[in-house]
Design an enzyme around this catalytic site. Sequence first.
Site, PDB file in Angstrom:
ATOM      1  N   LYS A   2      46.786  53.206  42.092  1.00  0.00           N
ATOM      2  CA  LYS A   2      46.854  51.976  42.884  1.00  0.00           C
ATOM      3  C   LYS A   2      48.282  51.609  43.258  1.00  0.00           C
ATOM      4  O   LYS A   2      48.491  50.810  44.182  1.00  0.00           O
ATOM      5  CB  LYS A   2      46.188  50.830  42.120  1.00  0.00           C
ATOM      6  CG  LYS A   2      44.684  51.050  41.913  1.00  0.00           C
ATOM      7  CD  LYS A   2      44.043  49.918  41.139  1.00  0.00           C
ATOM      8  CE  LYS A   2      42.526  50.119  41.029  1.00  0.00           C
ATOM      9  NZ  LYS A   2      42.113  50.859  39.853  1.00  0.00           N
TER      10      LYS A   2
ATOM     11  N   LYS B 171      52.374  48.949  36.504  1.00  0.00           N
ATOM     12  CA  LYS B 171      50.927  49.157  36.560  1.00  0.00           C
ATOM     13  C   LYS B 171      50.421  49.965  35.369  1.00  0.00           C
ATOM     14  O   LYS B 171      51.084  50.883  34.902  1.00  0.00           O
ATOM     15  CB  LYS B 171      50.577  49.896  37.856  1.00  0.00           C
ATOM     16  CG  LYS B 171      49.078  49.979  38.145  1.00  0.00           C
ATOM     17  CD  LYS B 171      48.523  48.644  38.594  1.00  0.00           C
ATOM     18  CE  LYS B 171      47.012  48.673  38.758  1.00  0.00           C
ATOM     19  NZ  LYS B 171      46.291  48.706  37.454  1.00  0.00           N
TER      20      LYS B 171
ATOM     21  N   SER C 260      44.353  54.481  37.168  1.00  0.00           N
ATOM     22  CA  SER C 260      44.702  53.370  38.058  1.00  0.00           C
ATOM     23  C   SER C 260      46.178  53.316  38.443  1.00  0.00           C
ATOM     24  O   SER C 260      46.569  52.454  39.234  1.00  0.00           O
ATOM     25  CB  SER C 260      44.292  52.032  37.430  1.00  0.00           C
ATOM     26  OG  SER C 260      42.897  51.845  37.544  1.00  0.00           O
TER      27      SER C 260
ATOM     28  N   SER D  11      43.363  45.109  39.315  1.00  0.00           N
ATOM     29  CA  SER D  11      43.114  46.553  39.344  1.00  0.00           C
ATOM     30  C   SER D  11      41.718  46.856  39.871  1.00  0.00           C
ATOM     31  O   SER D  11      41.022  47.742  39.381  1.00  0.00           O
ATOM     32  CB  SER D  11      43.285  47.164  37.943  1.00  0.00           C
ATOM     33  OG  SER D  11      43.480  48.557  38.011  1.00  0.00           O
TER      34      SER D  11
END
Length: 387
Positions: free
Chosen positions: A67, A230, A64, A127
């Site tokens: 992202k 993140k 992730s 997320s």
Amino acid sequence: MTVLKPTLVKKICAVVCSAAVFSASAQILPPPPEVNAKGYILVDFTTGKVLADGNADSKLAPASLTKMMTSYVIGTEILAGNISPTDMVTVSNKAWAKNFPGSSVMFIEVGKQISVDELNHGVIIQSGNDACVALAEHIAGTESAFADLMNAHAEKLGMTNSHFINSHGLDTNEHYTTPRDMATLGAALIRDVPDEYAIYSQKSFTYNGIKQYNRNSLLWDASLDVDGIKTGHTSEAGYSLVSSAKKDDMRLIAVVMGTESERARKDESKKLLNYGFRFYETITPYKAGDSFAKQRIWMGDKEEVSLGILQDTPITIPRGQRKNLKATFELDKTLEAPIAKGTKVGTLFLQLEGEEIANYPLVTLEEMAEGSFFSKIYDYLRLQIMQ
């Protein structure tokens, strides 16, 4: 190139570098901490100086962390006016939350209209893989076309070891990045799309009555002023975290990829950030427009011209070494009028313990006109004798 005589350099340094006295006793700087991860890096945001790294250029599955690039594209599209936070997005079948069982989702449903702003929060805070696809399709028509945008931005940012296949980061072939590239992307988020980056500090977001918390647990750590960035996790990638924190005038970006647990990614990231803040500092010895020295100019209406720089000079150095910073400059040639303001005439060097750590163009800070006929003749004759 004409180099200033040592005696003149020493004289200049004595005047403009009162804090730049060389010390023979070097401060002890401990090595970076050992980090249990597949790859990691610690970078100063302002200067780009790498303070610690290990396998920083290893190509790894980003999960992730992907992202962050999705978010960067969203932020630049909003900034460019191509989309608006108030735009309504119709959720397609491909963006349906049910297509992502067992992974992080925003819980959006087919056919519903959701604002870009809400989906953006779903991408960053929750997320949500579903939110990523919905925005990718809204911006580029298809997710594959959006991935092309992601790769174009990566190339522009200098992320030479990254390649994106999708907008969310679920494992797939040829989808990879490196700790160094993630640090570059983190800096770009902070620098280029500050409104987008501000969302990363939010600890929770509620959509359709479902409240989800930001997975970056460092946001709750009172010992550090962390405001992003993140987390990422898949079975292949392990547990990863890109984090950024501020202390005084210093901002650091830490990347750890492929740790063994949620706790480990937090602890290893904190280890790096604490090391950077404890043993380094970022300072700006000279500001843009500051006069660095007065220098003799020949055949002008004045005898001296002010020299300086047109940019700030931020540098990252070991904490406590400010007093040992040394500044000198070299002229490209003998200065003769007329000369325009802002003309590059040499180079300013910053040194620490005999090692050059930065250099900047040295320019004239004022315009200098020609002197009278007789003063020019006098200066010309003196120059001939000196040479």
